[in-house]
Scaffold this active site. Structure first.
Site, mmCIF file in Angstrom:
data_model
loop_
_atom_site.group_PDB
_atom_site.id
_atom_site.type_symbol
_atom_site.label_atom_id
_atom_site.label_comp_id
_atom_site.label_asym_id
_atom_site.label_seq_id
_atom_site.Cartn_x
_atom_site.Cartn_y
_atom_site.Cartn_z
ATOM 1 N N ASP A 208 0.918 -1.151 -0.047
ATOM 2 C CA ASP A 208 0.061 0.069 -0.196
ATOM 3 C C ASP A 208 0.784 1.237 -0.029
ATOM 4 O O ASP A 208 0.603 2.401 -0.513
ATOM 5 C CB ASP A 208 -0.939 0.019 1.248
ATOM 6 C CG ASP A 208 -1.962 -1.059 1.407
ATOM 7 O OD1 ASP A 208 -2.157 -1.571 0.143
ATOM 8 O OD2 ASP A 208 -2.082 -1.870 2.444
ATOM 9 N N ASP A 517 -2.924 5.156 5.470
ATOM 10 C CA ASP A 517 -2.469 4.441 4.300
ATOM 11 C C ASP A 517 -1.069 3.879 4.702
ATOM 12 O O ASP A 517 -0.393 3.515 3.892
ATOM 13 C CB ASP A 517 -2.367 4.915 2.807
ATOM 14 C CG ASP A 517 -3.747 5.245 2.256
ATOM 15 O OD1 ASP A 517 -4.774 4.899 3.100
ATOM 16 O OD2 ASP A 517 -3.795 5.862 1.268
HETATM 17 C C1 LIG Z 1 -7.330 -10.720 17.764
HETATM 18 C C2 LIG Z 1 -7.230 -10.624 16.321
HETATM 19 C C3 LIG Z 1 -7.634 -9.438 15.689
HETATM 20 C C4 LIG Z 1 -7.273 -9.189 14.233
HETATM 21 C C5 LIG Z 1 -7.849 -7.815 13.662
HETATM 22 C C6 LIG Z 1 -7.446 -7.564 12.411
HETATM 23 C C7 LIG Z 1 -8.134 -6.591 12.049
HETATM 24 C C8 LIG Z 1 -7.292 -6.092 10.841
HETATM 25 C C9 LIG Z 1 -7.768 -4.962 10.054
HETATM 26 C C10 LIG Z 1 -6.962 -4.648 9.239
HETATM 27 C C11 LIG Z 1 -7.182 -3.440 8.122
HETATM 28 C C12 LIG Z 1 -6.165 -2.834 7.477
HETATM 29 C C13 LIG Z 1 -6.401 -1.582 6.969
HETATM 30 C C14 LIG Z 1 -5.059 -1.151 6.018
HETATM 31 C C15 LIG Z 1 -4.338 -0.324 6.329
HETATM 32 C C16 LIG Z 1 -3.232 0.024 5.450
HETATM 33 O O1 LIG Z 1 -3.498 0.954 4.705
HETATM 34 C C17 LIG Z 1 -1.907 0.177 6.017
HETATM 35 C C18 LIG Z 1 -0.758 0.219 4.853
HETATM 36 O O2 LIG Z 1 -0.730 -1.076 4.376
HETATM 37 N N1 LIG Z 1 -1.805 -1.076 6.798
HETATM 38 C C19 LIG Z 1 -1.543 -1.394 8.021
HETATM 39 O O3 LIG Z 1 -1.647 -0.154 8.831
HETATM 40 C C20 LIG Z 1 -1.497 -2.429 8.945
HETATM 41 C C21 LIG Z 1 -2.553 -2.725 9.554
HETATM 42 C C22 LIG Z 1 -2.198 -4.157 10.252
HETATM 43 C C23 LIG Z 1 -3.488 -4.171 11.145
HETATM 44 C C24 LIG Z 1 -2.924 -5.218 12.034
HETATM 45 C C25 LIG Z 1 -3.811 -5.746 13.388
HETATM 46 C C26 LIG Z 1 -3.283 -6.631 14.224
HETATM 47 C C27 LIG Z 1 -4.144 -6.753 15.605
HETATM 48 C C28 LIG Z 1 -3.562 -7.438 16.414
HETATM 49 C C29 LIG Z 1 -4.230 -7.485 17.789
HETATM 50 C C30 LIG Z 1 -4.088 -8.766 18.521
HETATM 51 C C31 LIG Z 1 -4.905 -8.704 20.020
HETATM 52 C C32 LIG Z 1 -4.605 -10.070 20.473
HETATM 53 C C33 LIG Z 1 -4.995 -10.080 21.886
HETATM 54 C C34 LIG Z 1 -4.962 -11.736 22.281
HETATM 55 N N1 LIG Z 2 14.073 1.200 -2.173
HETATM 56 C C1 LIG Z 2 13.552 1.434 -1.347
HETATM 57 N N2 LIG Z 2 14.289 1.614 -0.207
HETATM 58 C C2 LIG Z 2 13.796 1.673 1.157
HETATM 59 N N3 LIG Z 2 12.287 1.974 1.031
HETATM 60 C C3 LIG Z 2 11.498 2.083 0.025
HETATM 61 C C4 LIG Z 2 12.024 1.720 -1.277
HETATM 62 N N4 LIG Z 2 11.166 1.700 -2.104
HETATM 63 C C5 LIG Z 2 10.087 2.249 -1.592
HETATM 64 N N5 LIG Z 2 10.427 2.386 -0.516
HETATM 65 C C6 LIG Z 2 9.241 2.601 0.682
HETATM 66 O O1 LIG Z 2 8.983 1.453 1.607
HETATM 67 C C7 LIG Z 2 7.590 1.623 2.187
HETATM 68 C C8 LIG Z 2 6.943 0.261 2.205
HETATM 69 O O2 LIG Z 2 6.592 0.024 1.120
HETATM 70 P P1 LIG Z 2 5.441 -1.087 0.358
HETATM 71 O O3 LIG Z 2 4.282 -0.438 0.702
HETATM 72 O O4 LIG Z 2 5.789 -1.600 -0.891
HETATM 73 O O5 LIG Z 2 5.304 -2.399 1.635
HETATM 74 P P2 LIG Z 2 5.015 -2.725 3.128
HETATM 75 O O6 LIG Z 2 4.914 -1.562 3.963
HETATM 76 O O7 LIG Z 2 5.723 -3.892 3.612
HETATM 77 O O8 LIG Z 2 3.543 -3.126 2.793
HETATM 78 P P3 LIG Z 2 2.311 -2.399 3.053
HETATM 79 O O9 LIG Z 2 2.261 -1.046 2.646
HETATM 80 O O10 LIG Z 2 1.106 -3.227 2.272
HETATM 81 O O11 LIG Z 2 1.938 -2.618 4.666
HETATM 82 C C9 LIG Z 2 7.009 2.750 1.295
HETATM 83 O O12 LIG Z 2 6.451 3.520 2.152
HETATM 84 C C10 LIG Z 2 7.988 2.960 0.136
HETATM 85 O O13 LIG Z 2 8.101 4.520 0.326
#
Ligand SMILES: CCCCCCCCCCCCC/C=C/[C@@H](O)[C@H](CO)NC(=O)CCCCCCCCCCCCCCC
Ligand SMILES: Nc1ncnc2c1ncn2[C@@H]1O[C@H](COP(=O)(O)OP(=O)(O)OP(=O)(O)O)[C@@H](O)[C@H]1O
Ligand SMILES: [Ca+2]
Length: 560
Positions: A208, A517
């Protein structure tokens, strides 16, 4: 459906059986002819039932090529040997590569080879199919590709070389590939240097964050070229003409998953090749009339902001950093005080609690969110149900203590939560779903989180509310002043001040960060506007009526 005139129809050999093969502007079909001489070569088993008809839409044909009968054809580096018996009887052949629907929204490339009696007929078939493909103007021919070698599990280059490049070559797409050398390399290249006229689309291989770089590079350049002041929250964005494709190689891949239905590089490459397009909502985020960033998926304060801030220091862990930091953030259980004001989208059909989902051909998105609902509630100046909220000029104002404030402009479905943060959100309706999770017990917050992974409704909880909005603002309670500059320093100072003033407090800091994001915003007080702009993704959901499978991460024997 209107019957299409036939362009070609011949009896051709396929896997040693005779087929009636037919082509019109829409479909290529082949049906086995039930004759006594069904097996021309004899002995070779073939999987087709007599009379079974097969068809592929012309729009999903990837390529057609003639086979060199003497020595086979070079296909993806593998030399294919022509079956001996059919070469004798039908010495000319051509292969059609097309999209085949596989399991759970996956697409695969399949081949079918037809054998002809005469060379001229074979050439006629190849030429006619090629003409049909050339007429498909939405297909990209020249692509600019950026690969982030460090996204996700650091597999971007391998994924592109092994899974994507061969398909682009097969489809005769020329590419200019740039492996990024630092963060924002792609964004800056797109904004200033890239010769965009040469391309039909840009593609990023990453997550993302990389997609966000594409959006920022392209959108900023388009606004600059058209004299639009990005710092003005009221200014309308000028749409840019280039489409953005995404090959998933990141950690969350939510933009890919929420648009294609799966985070699979081959599926995404095939969507790009056939020229699928999907407009999407873009939110612009401002602080005091200063442009901060665009957001297309999640803007999250509190839980997702704290989780991201912690996870950035653990990039070396790869995608697992989110689970680690998510668990840690869950344990800290911080809440944040502030005021959320929002402009409800009352003039549209659909609500965040709908059971219907945004899929290919979505009725609401086709009308760009400009559908007027007869049931649209009148805006009233007070809401008797919510004591801490009020209406001001169509804006609703809510003060409170929040564990999380999330704005999902799309469902934000991803492998961790296949239905997403807001399952009924639309990709291109000009609104974002504002989810407010108020202070509650850890147990209740866990129930809420867990529901993202099961069929149960995460909004059906007393401490959660969700609103479909066109704009919103957030002001933290302890907003220092307009010159709230260094958020982190201010936050720390304020945190210790509050703790000194209230020794019995649960030590929640005054500020969280906004996760935009996957990037941290430098300010807590923000203003957000959501518009649908035809920033087309080179992909879309392909399933119309079927809903996405939502396998749970956890067995749900009981309703949480
Ligand atoms: C108990 C399990 C619960 C699981 C809940 C899962 C909810 C997941 C919702 C995901 C939403 C993603 C939204 C997207 C965001 C992206 O623009 C951004 C860039 O890639 N990613 C993140 O911020 C990364 C987002 C990553 C989110 C991971 C959250 C993990 C939560 C874990 C909580 C554990 C509690 C356990 C207690 C026993
Ligand atoms: N060559 C590079 N070296 C270091 N960072 C980079 C390079 N190219 C891109 N990036 C940065 O790496 C960051 C993460 O990249 P990307 O979104 O592809 O992967 P991610 O964070 O692992 O995945 P997601 O965004 O899906 O959680 C971006 O913010 C981007 O700006
Ligand atoms: Ca939306």
């Amino acid at each position: 459906m209107e019957k299409q005139p036939r362009l070609l129809a011949s009896q051709l050999l396929l896997k040693n059986s005779l087929f009636e093969v037919s082509l019109n502007r829409v479909l290529l079909t082949w049906k086995e002819i039930a004759t006594k001489k069904k097996r021309v070569s004899g002995g070779i088993h073939h999987p087709f039932k007599v009379g079974t008809s097969h068809g592929v839409s012309v729009s999903e044909i990837l390529a057609v090529r003639e086979l060199d009968v003497d020595c086979g054809t070079k296909d993806d580096g593998r030399w294919q040997k022509m079956p001996q018996k059919s070469t004798e009887a039908y010495p000319y052949a051509f292969t059609v590569s097309y999209v085949e629907r596989a399991w759970q929204h996956r697409w695969r490339c399949s081949d079918v080879t037809f054998h002809c009696l005469e060379g001229a007929l074979c050439q006629q078939w190849v030429q006619t199919i090629r003409e049909q493909l050339t007429a498909l103007t939405s297909r990209p021919k020249h692509l600019l590709v950026y690969i982030n070698p460090y996204g996700g599990k650091q597999q971007g280059e391998r994924i592109y070389e092994q899974k994507v490049a061969p398909l682009f070559t097969l489809a005769s797409i020329s590419t200019h590939v740039i492996v990024t050398e630092h963060a924002n390399h792609a964004r800056d290249h797109l904004r200033t240097e890239a010769e965009l006229k040469k391309y039909d689309g840009v593609v990023c291989v990453g997550g993302d964050g990389m997609f966000s770089e594409m959006v920022h590079g392209l959108v900023s350049r388009t606004q600059r070229d058209n004299g639009v002041d990005q710092n003005s929250p009221e200014e309308k964005l000028v749409p840019c003409t280039l489409r953005i494709g995404i090959i998933p190689a990141g950690s969350t891949d939510c933009i890919c998953y929420a648009t294609v239905g799966i985070n699979d590089p081959v599926t995404s490459a095939l969507h790009i090749i056939v020229g699928d397009a999907q407009p999407m909502d873009v939110c612009s985020v401002h602080h005091n009339n200063t442009f901060l960033r665009y957001s297309v998926s999640l803007l999250g304060y509190g839980f997702y902001g704290d989780m991201l801030a912690d996870s950035e220091r653990k990039r070396w862990m790869g995608p697992a950093r989110y689970d680690f930091s998510g668990f840690k953030t869950f344990l800290t259980h911080h809440y944040y005080e502030g005021t959320v004001s929002f402009l409800p989208a009352t003039d549209i059909l659909g609500t965040p609690r709908d059971k219907t989902r945004c899929r290919a051909g979505c009725f609401i998105c086709q009308h760009n969110g400009q559908l007027y609902s007869e049931d649209a509630p009148e805006i009233c100046e007070t809401d008797p149900d919510v004591s801490d909220s009020e209406y001001k000029g169509g804006w609703r104002v809510i003060r409170g203590k929040f564990l999380a404030i999330n704005a999902a402009s799309m469902s934000c479905a991803c492998p961790r939560s296949p239905k997403g943060l807001s399952p009924a959100a639309h990709l291109a309706d000009g609104t974002t779903d504002l989810i407010l999770v108020r202070k509650c017990s850890r147990f209740n917050f866990l129930r809420h989180l867990l529901r993202h992974t099961s069929k149960y409704d995460q909004f059906d909880m007393t401490f959660v509310e969700v609103h479909r909005v066109r704009r919103f603002r957030f002001t933290p309670r302890y907003c220092q002043s307009d010159s709230e500059l260094d958020l982190r320093e201010n936050g720390k100072r304020l945190f210790s001040q509050i703790c000194r003033d209230h020794p019995a407090c649960s030590c929640s800091p005054a500020y969280s960060s906004w996760n935009c994001d996957g990037e941290i915003l430098p300010h807590a007080a923000i203003e957000v506007g959501c518009v649908t702009t035809p920033y087309n993704l080179l992909c879309k959901y392909t399933v119309h009526s079927e809903s996405i499978q939502t396998p749970s991460l956890f067995p749900h024997f009981f309703t949480l």
